[in-house]
Motif scaffolding. Sequence first.
Motif, PDB file in Angstrom:
ATOM      1  N   ASP A 213       0.840  -1.206   0.000  1.00  0.00           N
ATOM      2  CA  ASP A 213       0.000   0.000   0.000  1.00  0.00           C
ATOM      3  C   ASP A 213       0.866   1.243   0.000  1.00  0.00           C
ATOM      4  N   ALA A 214       1.965   1.164   0.747  1.00  0.00           N
ATOM      5  CA  ALA A 214       2.856   2.319   0.807  1.00  0.00           C
ATOM      6  C   ALA A 214       3.456   2.583  -0.573  1.00  0.00           C
ATOM      7  N   THR A 215       3.721   1.522  -1.324  1.00  0.00           N
ATOM      8  CA  THR A 215       4.354   1.690  -2.640  1.00  0.00           C
ATOM      9  C   THR A 215       3.349   2.078  -3.712  1.00  0.00           C
ATOM     10  N   LEU A 216       2.212   1.407  -3.704  1.00  0.00           N
ATOM     11  CA  LEU A 216       1.271   1.614  -4.812  1.00  0.00           C
ATOM     12  C   LEU A 216       0.089   2.510  -4.468  1.00  0.00           C
ATOM     13  N   LYS A 217       0.016   2.869  -3.224  1.00  0.00           N
ATOM     14  CA  LYS A 217      -1.101   3.718  -2.746  1.00  0.00           C
ATOM     15  C   LYS A 217      -2.451   3.075  -3.124  1.00  0.00           C
ATOM     16  N   ALA A 218      -3.300   3.892  -3.743  1.00  0.00           N
ATOM     17  CA  ALA A 218      -4.672   3.432  -4.007  1.00  0.00           C
ATOM     18  C   ALA A 218      -4.715   2.239  -4.964  1.00  0.00           C
ATOM     19  N   ASP A 219      -3.653   2.061  -5.750  1.00  0.00           N
ATOM     20  CA  ASP A 219      -3.685   0.965  -6.723  1.00  0.00           C
ATOM     21  C   ASP A 219      -3.445  -0.415  -6.112  1.00  0.00           C
ATOM     22  N   ALA A 220      -3.011  -0.429  -4.863  1.00  0.00           N
ATOM     23  CA  ALA A 220      -2.692  -1.718  -4.233  1.00  0.00           C
ATOM     24  C   ALA A 220      -3.935  -2.601  -4.158  1.00  0.00           C
ATOM     25  N   ALA A 221      -5.053  -1.980  -3.787  1.00  0.00           N
ATOM     26  CA  ALA A 221      -6.288  -2.756  -3.629  1.00  0.00           C
ATOM     27  C   ALA A 221      -6.701  -3.373  -4.964  1.00  0.00           C
ATOM     28  N   LYS A 222      -6.594  -2.600  -6.019  1.00  0.00           N
ATOM     29  CA  LYS A 222      -6.982  -3.084  -7.350  1.00  0.00           C
ATOM     30  C   LYS A 222      -6.082  -4.265  -7.760  1.00  0.00           C
ATOM     31  N   LEU A 223      -4.774  -4.140  -7.470  1.00  0.00           N
ATOM     32  CA  LEU A 223      -3.851  -5.223  -7.811  1.00  0.00           C
ATOM     33  C   LEU A 223      -4.243  -6.501  -7.080  1.00  0.00           C
ATOM     34  N   ARG A 224      -4.560  -6.350  -5.781  1.00  0.00           N
ATOM     35  CA  ARG A 224      -4.954  -7.535  -4.999  1.00  0.00           C
ATOM     36  C   ARG A 224      -6.205  -8.181  -5.594  1.00  0.00           C
ATOM     37  N   GLU A 225      -7.129  -7.313  -5.920  1.00  0.00           N
ATOM     38  CA  GLU A 225      -8.405  -7.790  -6.481  1.00  0.00           C
ATOM     39  C   GLU A 225      -8.164  -8.535  -7.812  1.00  0.00           C
ATOM     40  N   ASP A 226      -7.374  -7.886  -8.673  1.00  0.00           N
ATOM     41  CA  ASP A 226      -7.077  -8.498  -9.981  1.00  0.00           C
ATOM     42  C   ASP A 226      -6.399  -9.853  -9.806  1.00  0.00           C
ATOM     43  N   LEU A 227      -5.413  -9.870  -8.906  1.00  0.00           N
ATOM     44  CA  LEU A 227      -4.650 -11.113  -8.757  1.00  0.00           C
ATOM     45  C   LEU A 227      -5.490 -12.233  -8.161  1.00  0.00           C
ATOM     46  N   GLU A 228      -6.421 -11.836  -7.319  1.00  0.00           N
ATOM     47  CA  GLU A 228      -7.323 -12.831  -6.756  1.00  0.00           C
ATOM     48  C   GLU A 228      -8.151 -13.463  -7.878  1.00  0.00           C
ATOM     49  N   LEU A 229      -8.586 -12.574  -8.759  1.00  0.00           N
ATOM     50  CA  LEU A 229      -9.371 -13.041  -9.900  1.00  0.00           C
ATOM     51  C   LEU A 229      -8.506 -13.946 -10.809  1.00  0.00           C
ATOM     52  N   VAL A 230      -7.263 -13.505 -11.031  1.00  0.00           N
ATOM     53  CA  VAL A 230      -6.338 -14.301 -11.853  1.00  0.00           C
ATOM     54  C   VAL A 230      -6.193 -15.703 -11.265  1.00  0.00           C
ATOM     55  N   GLU A 231      -5.948 -15.743  -9.952  1.00  0.00           N
ATOM     56  CA  GLU A 231      -5.749 -17.050  -9.312  1.00  0.00           C
ATOM     57  C   GLU A 231      -7.029 -17.887  -9.363  1.00  0.00           C
ATOM     58  N   GLY A 232      -8.158 -17.193  -9.315  1.00  0.00           N
ATOM     59  CA  GLY A 232      -9.428 -17.906  -9.361  1.00  0.00           C
ATOM     60  C   GLY A 232      -9.734 -18.461 -10.747  1.00  0.00           C
ATOM     61  N   VAL A 233      -9.390 -17.705 -11.761  1.00  0.00           N
ATOM     62  CA  VAL A 233      -9.773 -18.075 -13.128  1.00  0.00           C
ATOM     63  C   VAL A 233      -8.764 -19.037 -13.764  1.00  0.00           C
ATOM     64  N   TYR A 234      -7.472 -18.732 -13.535  1.00  0.00           N
ATOM     65  CA  TYR A 234      -6.455 -19.527 -14.236  1.00  0.00           C
ATOM     66  C   TYR A 234      -5.790 -20.532 -13.301  1.00  0.00           C
ATOM     67  N   PRO A 235      -5.686 -21.778 -13.743  1.00  0.00           N
ATOM     68  CA  PRO A 235      -4.998 -22.757 -12.909  1.00  0.00           C
ATOM     69  C   PRO A 235      -3.537 -22.363 -12.710  1.00  0.00           C
ATOM     70  N   GLU A 236      -2.923 -22.920 -11.674  1.00  0.00           N
ATOM     71  CA  GLU A 236      -1.494 -22.708 -11.400  1.00  0.00           C
ATOM     72  C   GLU A 236      -0.665 -22.856 -12.672  1.00  0.00           C
ATOM     73  N   PHE A 237       0.409 -22.107 -12.751  1.00  0.00           N
ATOM     74  CA  PHE A 237       1.289 -22.279 -13.906  1.00  0.00           C
ATOM     75  C   PHE A 237       1.910 -23.674 -13.851  1.00  0.00           C
ATOM     76  N   ASN A 238       1.805 -24.374 -14.953  1.00  0.00           N
ATOM     77  CA  ASN A 238       2.339 -25.726 -15.003  1.00  0.00           C
ATOM     78  C   ASN A 238       3.402 -25.790 -16.105  1.00  0.00           C
ATOM     79  N   LEU A 239       4.641 -26.005 -15.674  1.00  0.00           N
ATOM     80  CA  LEU A 239       5.768 -25.956 -16.610  1.00  0.00           C
ATOM     81  C   LEU A 239       5.604 -26.958 -17.754  1.00  0.00           C
ATOM     82  N   ASN A 240       5.120 -28.136 -17.397  1.00  0.00           N
ATOM     83  CA  ASN A 240       4.988 -29.161 -18.442  1.00  0.00           C
ATOM     84  C   ASN A 240       3.951 -28.789 -19.498  1.00  0.00           C
TER      85      ASN A 240
END
Length: 525
Positions: A213-240
């Motif tokens: 939050d200190a680094t990104l200020k107001a954008d931190a919340a949006k990043l968290r939200e986006d990444l939560e969605l990313v993790e929800g929608v896309y399966p873990e990265f699988n190297l194989n």
Amino acid sequence: MGFNEEIKRRRTFAIVSHPDAGKTTLTEKLLLFGGAIHVAGAVKSNKIKKTATSDFMEIERQRGISVATSVMGFEYEGYKINILDTPGHQDFAEDTFRTLTAVDSVIVVVDAAKGVEAQTEKLMQVCRMRKTPVIVFVNKIDREGKDPFDLLDEIEEQLKIKVRPLSWPVGMGKRLKAVYNIFEKKLYYFAGDDKTKAEKPKEFKDLNDPQLDATLKADAAKLREDLELVEGVYPEFNLNEYLSAETAPVFFGSALYNFGVRELLESFIRIAPFPRPSAAVERVVDPFEEKFTGFVFKIHANMDPNHRNRIAFVKVCSGKFKRNTNFRHIRLERDLKFSNPTAFMADKQSIVEEAYPGDIVGLHDSGNFKIGDTLTEGELINYKGLPSFSPEMFRYIENADPMKSKQLAKGVDQLMDEGVAQLFTLTMNGRKIIGCVGQLQFEVIEYRLLHEYNAKCRYEPAQLYKACWVRPNDKAEWEDFQKRKYKSLAKDKHGRDVYLAESSYDLEMAQMKFKNLEFFFTSEF
Ligand code: G4P
């Protein structure tokens, strides 16, 4: 370093994109990181600009430079990186397709505002055919672009590959603040508005860290939200899944502002494959095999018309290539040795004593090589090339100077060996038809015939729709077809039967009527 380690540290790949998406800029930035070049602009001069369609001197000059930039090798953190250059101009797409036969992986650059474009889809088809692992770099996020989630959907749908974001932008265009590297859990950010000055990346193992939050200020919340969605929608990265070309990891960045590029490179060297087994007609060849094998994927003609000297680019597939050593040229059934094999390190060329799988060696050639030729230590191996695709444009090529018919025949023959275009010879009367992907190819052929072979050609329009390679499953039907379509039958360069359909209607009728003949739009089926 041992033989196996040498192979494992090699990364041979190509960067491809629709023109203008940023391939050249990205290549240049990667070379800058690798210390292979020191000023931006070195690669740029290699580009055939859209404006150069009729400026042949420019094309010639650029062809000269492009020998040097055909392969750009450099060392980075103990890895040997080989970037294979592909022509940016879409009229030379066949050249790009062939280069893709020599790489072990590909980085596809997509413009964040334009999304997936036509040429990218075509190139991706080739990657799919060959199961080449692909990383997508969404470029130009310093400009207003599409929403990242929409872009991912578009990539997935149009490139027909599952995607998995490995980095995520914080804002876009004017609001671009940072990119979070999901793979390394690091945040790359700008302190102020100056997009040329990124801060040292910070590691955020835990996204709930108040420092975010200190680094990104107001954008931190949006990043968290986006990444939560990313993790929800896309399966873990699988190297194989990446290595088997089922999933493409996606990175976001701006090549121009050097943002997200180092992260791409860092992740790339870790996940991209080292040289992979290569399929030959006879068997699959493992790169770790002791004996040398390799194949020619590109031929570059020398510009000096007095020395008809060409460079054949050989991809080492297995074993060690050695200077002054006899290797078997399988098609010619002859042993050849090479006293001046060339290695490419960025803008320098040097004589190489030995080369490993993944490396590209340039061999000076006075006419021994054709695209697709295989060299071995004796074993009968023929590497499978890339099939020819049906050209999009056709023209009769005629001799415009009766005194020079020999020169013309030789010139056409050699240019076709180089893969400049495709040649079809009508069975009926021996007339020759050149097939191209783009207009510029015709112009280059005409220019080169004149300047390198002293031959003059003239084109005449050929109203054709497609070249179809035919598999005659029924002898009687094939004979009937030959009788009815004798005006439209031709042989390709390798003597294979080709039906030159005049229209899609003609082709459909032929397919309906001759059920036991199969028609293919590529030469290998
Ligand atoms: P290409 O090889 O894929 O054809 O693309 P290239 O790198 O030449 O880039 C095409 C244009 O896009 C260039 O501008 C380049 O500066 C610009 N560009 C590349 N990456 C980025 C990026 O991350 N952000 C922005 N905003 N622009 C980018 P140009 O005006 O056509 O050429 P130039 O006069 O700048 O050289």
